[in-house]
Design a protein around this motif. Structure first.
Motif, PDB file in Angstrom:
ATOM      1  N   TYR A  93      28.544  -5.861 -33.304  1.00 38.64           N
ATOM      2  CA  TYR A  93      29.879  -5.641 -33.868  1.00 38.64           C
ATOM      3  C   TYR A  93      30.197  -4.158 -34.018  1.00 38.64           C
ATOM      4  CZ  TYR A  93      27.703  -4.300 -38.282  1.00 38.64           C
ATOM      5  OH  TYR A  93      26.980  -3.649 -39.241  1.00 38.64           O
ATOM      6  N   VAL A  94      31.483  -3.871 -34.245  1.00 37.39           N
ATOM      7  CA  VAL A  94      31.943  -2.576 -34.750  1.00 37.39           C
ATOM      8  C   VAL A  94      32.792  -2.868 -35.972  1.00 37.39           C
ATOM      9  CG1 VAL A  94      31.899  -1.310 -32.569  1.00 37.39           C
ATOM     10  CG2 VAL A  94      33.971  -2.500 -33.236  1.00 37.39           C
ATOM     11  N   GLN A  95      32.864  -1.907 -36.887  1.00 40.49           N
ATOM     12  CA  GLN A  95      33.630  -2.075 -38.118  1.00 40.49           C
ATOM     13  C   GLN A  95      34.319  -0.751 -38.414  1.00 40.49           C
ATOM     14  OE1 GLN A  95      34.337  -0.777 -41.888  1.00 40.49           O
ATOM     15  NE2 GLN A  95      32.189  -0.495 -41.374  1.00 40.49           N
ATOM     16  N   CYS A  96      35.636  -0.798 -38.590  1.00 41.83           N
ATOM     17  CA  CYS A  96      36.408   0.386 -38.979  1.00 41.83           C
ATOM     18  C   CYS A  96      37.248   0.037 -40.194  1.00 41.83           C
ATOM     19  CB  CYS A  96      37.311   0.863 -37.842  1.00 41.83           C
ATOM     20  SG  CYS A  96      36.386   1.715 -36.542  1.00 41.83           S
ATOM     21  N   ASP A  97      37.104   0.828 -41.236  1.00 41.32           N
ATOM     22  CA  ASP A  97      37.861   0.638 -42.484  1.00 41.32           C
ATOM     23  C   ASP A  97      37.781  -0.799 -42.980  1.00 41.32           C
ATOM     24  OD1 ASP A  97      38.546   3.314 -42.340  1.00 41.32           O
ATOM     25  OD2 ASP A  97      40.451   2.923 -41.334  1.00 41.32           O
ATOM     26  N   GLY A  98      36.608  -1.419 -42.845  1.00 43.84           N
ATOM     27  CA  GLY A  98      36.383  -2.766 -43.368  1.00 43.84           C
ATOM     28  C   GLY A  98      36.807  -3.894 -42.449  1.00 43.84           C
ATOM     29  N   VAL A  99      37.365  -3.577 -41.270  1.00 41.30           N
ATOM     30  CA  VAL A  99      37.788  -4.616 -40.322  1.00 41.30           C
ATOM     31  C   VAL A  99      36.726  -4.720 -39.226  1.00 41.30           C
ATOM     32  CG1 VAL A  99      39.563  -5.322 -38.670  1.00 41.30           C
ATOM     33  CG2 VAL A  99      40.217  -4.159 -40.792  1.00 41.30           C
ATOM     34  N   TYR A 100      36.148  -5.913 -39.079  1.00 38.86           N
ATOM     35  CA  TYR A 100      35.069  -6.146 -38.129  1.00 38.86           C
ATOM     36  C   TYR A 100      35.594  -6.727 -36.823  1.00 38.86           C
ATOM     37  CZ  TYR A 100      31.520  -5.395 -41.704  1.00 38.86           C
ATOM     38  OH  TYR A 100      30.719  -4.840 -42.656  1.00 38.86           O
ATOM     39  N   GLN A 101      34.962  -6.303 -35.707  1.00 37.08           N
ATOM     40  CA  GLN A 101      35.158  -6.922 -34.397  1.00 37.08           C
ATOM     41  C   GLN A 101      33.758  -7.323 -33.918  1.00 37.08           C
ATOM     42  OE1 GLN A 101      37.556  -4.759 -31.447  1.00 37.08           O
ATOM     43  NE2 GLN A 101      37.962  -3.271 -33.071  1.00 37.08           N
ATOM     44  N   CYS A 136      33.860   4.357 -33.500  1.00 35.38           N
ATOM     45  CA  CYS A 136      32.576   3.688 -33.289  1.00 35.38           C
ATOM     46  C   CYS A 136      32.734   2.757 -32.099  1.00 35.38           C
ATOM     47  CB  CYS A 136      32.178   2.867 -34.515  1.00 35.38           C
ATOM     48  SG  CYS A 136      31.591   3.859 -35.892  1.00 35.38           S
ATOM     49  N   SER A 137      31.651   2.562 -31.375  1.00 41.22           N
ATOM     50  CA  SER A 137      31.684   1.622 -30.255  1.00 41.22           C
ATOM     51  C   SER A 137      30.306   1.016 -30.062  1.00 41.22           C
ATOM     52  CB  SER A 137      32.147   2.324 -28.974  1.00 41.22           C
ATOM     53  OG  SER A 137      31.242   3.351 -28.636  1.00 41.22           O
ATOM     54  N   THR A 138      30.278  -0.110 -29.390  1.00 38.36           N
ATOM     55  CA  THR A 138      29.031  -0.774 -29.035  1.00 38.36           C
ATOM     56  C   THR A 138      29.243  -1.545 -27.742  1.00 38.36           C
ATOM     57  OG1 THR A 138      27.261  -2.218 -29.822  1.00 38.36           O
ATOM     58  CG2 THR A 138      29.486  -2.906 -30.341  1.00 38.36           C
ATOM     59  N   SER A 139      28.183  -1.701 -26.982  1.00 43.93           N
ATOM     60  CA  SER A 139      28.273  -2.541 -25.796  1.00 43.93           C
ATOM     61  C   SER A 139      27.860  -3.953 -26.191  1.00 43.93           C
ATOM     62  CB  SER A 139      27.374  -2.008 -24.679  1.00 43.93           C
ATOM     63  OG  SER A 139      26.040  -1.961 -25.129  1.00 43.93           O
ATOM     64  N   CYS A 140      28.419  -4.913 -25.510  1.00 42.16           N
ATOM     65  CA  CYS A 140      28.123  -6.315 -25.808  1.00 42.16           C
ATOM     66  C   CYS A 140      27.417  -6.942 -24.620  1.00 42.16           C
ATOM     67  CB  CYS A 140      29.419  -7.083 -26.101  1.00 42.16           C
ATOM     68  SG  CYS A 140      30.255  -6.509 -27.589  1.00 42.16           S
ATOM     69  N   PRO A 141      26.376  -7.732 -24.862  1.00 40.39           N
ATOM     70  CA  PRO A 141      25.608  -8.309 -23.760  1.00 40.39           C
ATOM     71  C   PRO A 141      26.388  -9.347 -22.965  1.00 40.39           C
ATOM     72  CG  PRO A 141      24.862  -9.224 -25.845  1.00 40.39           C
ATOM     73  CD  PRO A 141      25.853  -8.124 -26.163  1.00 40.39           C
ATOM     74  N   SER A 142      27.388  -9.973 -23.563  1.00 40.36           N
ATOM     75  CA  SER A 142      28.092 -11.050 -22.863  1.00 40.36           C
ATOM     76  C   SER A 142      29.580 -10.793 -22.740  1.00 40.36           C
ATOM     77  CB  SER A 142      27.857 -12.367 -23.608  1.00 40.36           C
ATOM     78  OG  SER A 142      28.358 -12.257 -24.919  1.00 40.36           O
ATOM     79  N   ALA A 186      28.569   0.497 -36.572  1.00 38.69           N
ATOM     80  CA  ALA A 186      28.397  -0.381 -35.413  1.00 38.69           C
ATOM     81  C   ALA A 186      26.958  -0.853 -35.354  1.00 38.69           C
ATOM     82  CB  ALA A 186      28.755   0.357 -34.127  1.00 38.69           C
ATOM     83  N   ALA A 187      26.757  -2.019 -34.795  1.00 41.87           N
ATOM     84  CA  ALA A 187      25.420  -2.546 -34.521  1.00 41.87           C
ATOM     85  C   ALA A 187      25.390  -2.924 -33.046  1.00 41.87           C
ATOM     86  CB  ALA A 187      25.125  -3.756 -35.395  1.00 41.87           C
ATOM     87  N   ASN A 188      24.412  -2.383 -32.330  1.00 42.13           N
ATOM     88  CA  ASN A 188      24.326  -2.656 -30.895  1.00 42.13           C
ATOM     89  C   ASN A 188      24.294  -4.147 -30.614  1.00 42.13           C
ATOM     90  OD1 ASN A 188      24.388  -0.015 -30.077  1.00 42.13           O
ATOM     91  ND2 ASN A 188      22.174   0.206 -30.091  1.00 42.13           N
ATOM     92  N   SER A 245      32.688  -3.995 -23.907  1.00 46.53           N
ATOM     93  CA  SER A 245      32.277  -3.229 -25.075  1.00 46.53           C
ATOM     94  C   SER A 245      33.405  -3.219 -26.102  1.00 46.53           C
ATOM     95  CB  SER A 245      31.915  -1.797 -24.675  1.00 46.53           C
ATOM     96  OG  SER A 245      33.039  -1.158 -24.110  1.00 46.53           O
ATOM     97  N   LEU A 246      33.049  -2.921 -27.344  1.00 46.58           N
ATOM     98  CA  LEU A 246      34.015  -2.882 -28.440  1.00 46.58           C
ATOM     99  C   LEU A 246      34.083  -1.473 -29.000  1.00 46.58           C
ATOM    100  CD1 LEU A 246      32.855  -6.036 -30.442  1.00 46.58           C
ATOM    101  CD2 LEU A 246      34.760  -5.897 -28.830  1.00 46.58           C
TER     102      LEU A 246
END
Length: 134
Positions: A65-73, A41-47, A60-62, A50-51
């Motif tokens: 954040y992105v979340q894999c196996d319960g770990v959020y970035q 999963c990936s998302t771009s970040c406005p500031s 992921a939410a545009n 990208s993650l």
């Protein structure tokens, strides 16, 4: 005598069972098979950058954040300093380009100085203003 041998045999079987003789062997259960594929999963970040992440499950939410196996970035909330040496930071090049979410704000450059302000319109495009000079 035959009767006493039968009784003796019955006692012997009872004694072995009572003393913890192992039960008859059972057939082993077949081993289960499990397979899985990694997803990303990936998302771009406005500031900021990208993650992205990899895992067995992800979401992921545009611009958030992105979340894999319960770990959020999470996306950074503080924008990096504006670098006016890049033409894409110039106000004239930002006006009318795509943005998200409506209502977000950012600085832009006017003649190599970060004096301009932009806001994301309800049409999801940047609208920029230039401060009045004294």
């Amino acid at each position: 005598m035959k009767q006493s041998l039968g009784i003796l045999a019955a006692l012997l079987v009872s004694a072995l069972t009572a003393c913890g003789a192992p039960p008859p062997a059972e057939a082993p259960e077949p081993l289960g098979e499990e397979s899985s594929a990694l997803v990303s999963c990936s998302t771009s970040c406005p500031s900021g950058p990208s993650l992205s992440c990899w895992g067995n499950s992800c979401s992921a939410a545009n611009n958030a954040y992105v979340q894999c196996d319960g770990v959020y970035q999470y996306c950074a909330t503080t924008p990096p300093p504006l670098d006016c040496s890049y033409s894409y930071e110039a106000c004239v090049n930002l006006v009318g380009t795509a943005c998200s979410p409506p209502g977000s704000r950012r600085k832009c450059c006017i003649q190599a100085e970060p004096f301009g302000n932009c806001a994301c319109s309800t049409r999801n495009t940047w609208e920029c203003t230039v401060p009045d000079e004294p």
